[in-house]
Design an enzyme around this catalytic site. Structure first.
Site, PDB file in Angstrom:
ATOM      1  CG  ASP A 326      -2.206   0.811   0.924  1.00  0.00           C
ATOM      2  OD1 ASP A 326      -2.172   1.663   0.019  1.00  0.00           O
ATOM      3  OD2 ASP A 326      -3.220   0.620   1.630  1.00  0.00           O
ATOM      4  CD  GLU A 521      -6.712   5.780   2.295  1.00  0.00           C
ATOM      5  OE1 GLU A 521      -5.742   5.557   3.029  1.00  0.00           O
ATOM      6  OE2 GLU A 521      -6.599   5.925   1.060  1.00  0.00           O
TER       7      GLU A 521
END
Ligand code: BGC
Ligand code: BGC
Length: 817
Positions: A326, A521
């Site tokens: 990521d 997020e």
């Protein structure tokens, strides 16, 4: 060096609070974080391995240089690389992050510039040059609810809504339509599906999760992979399919307190039974890639967890594709930086997502293979996996039949499918007989989200956070209001849009559309599940309408179940509509009946997340002890199955005021929970700002004495914000320029800020990237104090505002005069 020592060295003084907290701060969470593969389910990659392909890979590997091999293992972001860089740095992949634009085009662009971008990178990668093995790049994008970064694309409901539909075949069809819209934009890889099993609804990514129920995630995982990629071994870019990336492995939905990128403090059996549920079916369905997660398991970062990445995922679960990292996720492993991290590759990561750090990481990694830090066998294994995926995805075949079919983007069939998904995902929480609405009636459509396609689409929509969008950015979409108006007109009635709820003629009924504003997020992490604590305009609107005797239907948009008891009490009907995406018409299909009030479609959605009875029930999951929801998992009324919801208690059970960690100085004052410390050598006085009487505070440093002001807070963690390129924005005026060096400090990272205070220039705004403090040694995970300014000379400065702001091109990292 520990924080108290650093402090002493930097400023020649120690503060008792630092000493007192230092040992606590350094404590590491403990627990088991090495997995035993025998405790995990088995699976086996389908359609990835065949001897002919493996031989072609071996032939390529034999020709590739070390640089070419390491290059395959690194992915850069469009915002930080140009196609020509690939001649020197032969990287294997490019991504466009949530807010990253195509080349030479605006962030919000239609398919054309995206096609050109992928072509431009591929042209360099495929060039026949001396000493270069042509290998196609993979181009990845966060197509998480349709190909949502492309203007005009069909936007499907977010995963939480799809979970409510309980329909794996619908998921497969959505995957297939999404793949076509990705391929049509020239792209070949989707960072989807998210297989998180979100267990704490405070988490900002709850809406990316299909369900709190592992069984539901399990039933969707394979369907989505097959939708995107096609049947194992069959789908390629030539068939309009793209590679999928099951994410985020593992435990993203299980972090303590629902903190994004946090620590899953759970047993191995819970990690396996709950959080890994989607992975075996995804692997069995042939997923070509899996993304490692930002989070830790019992204190160990997933990007460095060999037992899970290698022994469980590649060993026990037989995953033959590759593991992608990521966004600079490797940098969070202790001992690593974004440009130096052998540990992640050794643990089993095959390709690092190194958006802006690719160059340094490439150089360091080459060196670390040369000096034996990273075994060559590990490199060969990683590159073999990456090449395997590229072959299986059809990327070595130059034919791209779908690339020119841009009419697939926002195609009527896809929009019809998205509308079907909207209809099937609506959950009717309450209906005291006012739904369906007779389409011969005259109704009011109110609420801030009624005619707002950006809000109904949520995060990961044209921009990372889903902010900054207007209806004009969505050429192929329909707002909820517009869909309602169409349905009402078809029945001879009418719908009047009035966001504030005012009306000239009393309507027969009002539909009020309201809910959460877009987020993505960590910035979506919240403290309590109370909807909009502190700001109650929507509730006031419901009350006003109800008090005027108008029946009220609430359409609630949210990325998670929320405590809305007061809003439920003011509503005659209440629909959880989640984040439906571009097809607002799907709401009208179910809410608006025919002209005599018979339903046209019934409600089919059932909760895939338990709905809380208080705002404190963050972690409310069926099967857990003390389970006491307002509406349990699977709940959902319908026209054929009505039910009654009585008056509900309106006690939230927790103070929902959001924890402020972004505003440090507001109109001359330090807001809660922060406090201002001013050393005796500095005096202060209120002064007027540009807009407000006493809207700023003036600080006067006397010559000769060391003086510091600091804004103190309780171990504020800004690592997410730092990672997300956020900036510290200062609005201030220099009244008397600094006579000597001014130091500004965040997280013990001290920068020479003298240039910011060197001359009088009226009110000014300056943005400093948080990363600038990291560059100077700052640790943004535990700020205590948050921020300070100091100088030994004299200066007078008036501060109006100091706050976090999103990335902007004018950010500067000051150094010296
Ligand atoms: C990117 C996102 C990425 C995030 C990571 C943003 O700047 O646009 O795609 O997920 O940073 O922190
Ligand atoms: C997110 C991922 C995403 C990536 C690329 C990260 O911040 O966690 O889900 O795929 O950025 O944008």
């Amino acid at each position: 060096m520990n924080t108290s020592r650093k402090r002493a060295v930097l400023f020649g003084l120690t503060l008792p609070f630092v000493l007192a907290s230092a040992s606590v701060l350094n404590a590491q969470p403990e627990g088991q974080n090495v997995a035993d593969p025998a405790h995990w389910p088995q699976a086996k990659s389908q359609g990835l391995i065949d001897s002919e392909t493996e031989e072609r890979i071996s032939a390529l590997l034999a020709k590739m240089t070390l640089e070419e091999k390491v290059g395959q293992m690194i992915q850069a972001d469009t915002s930080a690389i140009k196609p020509n860089d690939l001649t020197k740095y032969p990287l294997g992949s490019i991504l466009a992050g949530g807010s990253s634009p195509p080349l030479d085009a605006p962030d919000r662009s239609p398919a054309g510039p995206w096609i050109d971008t992928v072509r431009a990178f591929n042209d360099v990668a495929m060039q026949e040059r001396q000493g270069h093995v042509p290998i196609p790049i993979m181009f990845g994008i966060d197509a998480v609810h349709g190909n949502n970064n492309i203007v005009g694309a069909t936007l499907f409901p977010h995963n939480i809504a799809l979970g409510a539909a309980h329909d794996p075949d619908l998921i497969r069809r959505i995957g297939a339509a999404t793949a076509k819209e990705i391929a049509a934009a020239g792209i070949d890889w989707a960072f989807a599906p998210t297989l998180a099993v979100a267990r704490n609804d405070r988490w900002g990514r709850t809406y990316e999760s299909y369900s709190e129920d592992p069984a539901l995630v399990r039933s969707y995982a394979g369907a989505m992979i097959i939708g995107l990629q096609g049947n194992p071994g069959e789908g390629t870019i030539q068939t309009g399919n793209v590679s999928a990336s099951a994410k985020h492995f593992l435990g993203d939905g299980g972090t303590a307190n629902g903190i994004d990128q946090g620590n899953a403090q759970i047993s191995e059996s819970e990690l396996s039974a709950i959080h890994s549920a989607g992975y075996p079916p995804a692997i069995n369905a042939g997923t070509r890639t899996i993304m490692a997660s930002f989070n830790s398991w019992n204190g160990a970062k997933m990007h460095g967890n060999k037992s899970l990445l290698t022994d469980v995922l590649k060993g026990r679960m037989g995953f033959d594709g590759f593991i992608i990292g990521d966004w600079n996720g490797h940098a969070q492993i202790p001992g690593c930086t974004s440009t130096d991290c052998p540990a992640t590759f050794i643990a089993g990561l095959d390709m690092a997502m190194a958006p802006d750090s690719w160059k340094g990481l490439f150089e360091k990694t080459v060196q670390q293979v040369r000096d034996g830090t990273i075994p060559m066998a590990r490199i060969d294994d990683a590159v073999r996996r990456i090449l395997r995926v590229k072959f299986k995805a059809g990327l070595f075949d130059p034919a791209r039949p779908y690339e020119r079919m841009t009419d697939l983007i926002g195609h009527a069939d896809h929009r019809a499918l998205a509308r079907e998904a909207v209809r099937k995902s609506l959950v009717l929480l309450k209906n005291d007989g006012v739904l369906p609405v007779k389409s011969s009636a005259n109704i009011l459509v109110a609420g801030s989200a009624a005619d707002n396609i950006g809000q109904q689409s949520g995060g990961w929509t044209l921009s990372w956070q889903g902010d900054g969008n207007t209806n004009a950015d969505f050429p192929n979409a329909q707002s909820i209001y517009s869909g309602i108006a169409e349905a009402m007109e078809a029945g001879g009635g009418s719908a009047t849009l009035s966001t504030d709820g005012s009306y000239a003629r009393k309507p027969d009924l009002a539909i009020v559309v309201f809910g959460e504003k877009p987020y993505a997020e960590g910035s979506g992490d919240i403290r309590s599940l109370e909807f909009s604590p502190g700001e109650k305009q929507d509730l006031e609107l419901l009350k006003r309408l109800k008090a005027s005797g108008i029946p009220v239907v609430s359409v609630f948009l949210s990325g998670r179940p929320m405590w809305v008891n007061p809003e439920l009490n003011q509503s005659d009907a209440f629909v959880a509509a989640w984040l439906p995406g571009s097809e607002g018409g799907g709401i009208a299909d179910v809410l608006i009946g025919d002209s005599s009030g018979r339903p046209r479609h019934d409600f089919a959605g059932r909760l895939s997340f338990s709905w809380p009875k208080t705002a404190a029930q963050f972690s409310l999951n069926q099967g857990e002890p003390g389970y006491d929801p307002l509406f349990e998992l699977g709940y959902g009324l319908s026209y054929s199955n009505p039910g009654k919801v009585g008056q509900l208690a309106e006690i939230a059970g927790i103070d929902g005021t959001p924890l402020n960690k972004s505003h440090f100085f507001t109109n001359g004052r330090v807001p809660k929970p922060f406090t201002l410390q001013v050393e005796p050598a500095v005096t202060r006085a209120p002064v007027d700002s540009r807009t407000k009487q006493e809207g700023a505070t003036q600080f006067r440093w006397q010559d000769g004495a060391h003086g510091m002001i600091s804004i103190d807070g309780d171990d504020i963690d800004l690592s997410f914000e730092t990672n997300a390129e956020m900036m510290l924005k200062l609005v201030y005026r220099v009244d008397n320029p600094a006579t000597s060096k001014v130091t500004m400090n965040m997280g013990w990272g001290a920068i020479d800020a003298t240039s910011l205070f060197g001359s009088t220039a009226g009110w000014q705004t300056v943005r400093i990237p948080l990363k600038c403090f990291v560059k100077h040694g700052g640790d943004m995970a535990r700020l205590h104090p948050v921020l300070s300014f100091e100088t030994t000379g004299s200066m007078t400065v008036s501060f109006e505002n100091i706050e976090l702001a999103t990335q902007a091109p004018d950010g500067i990292c000051p150094s010296g005069r």
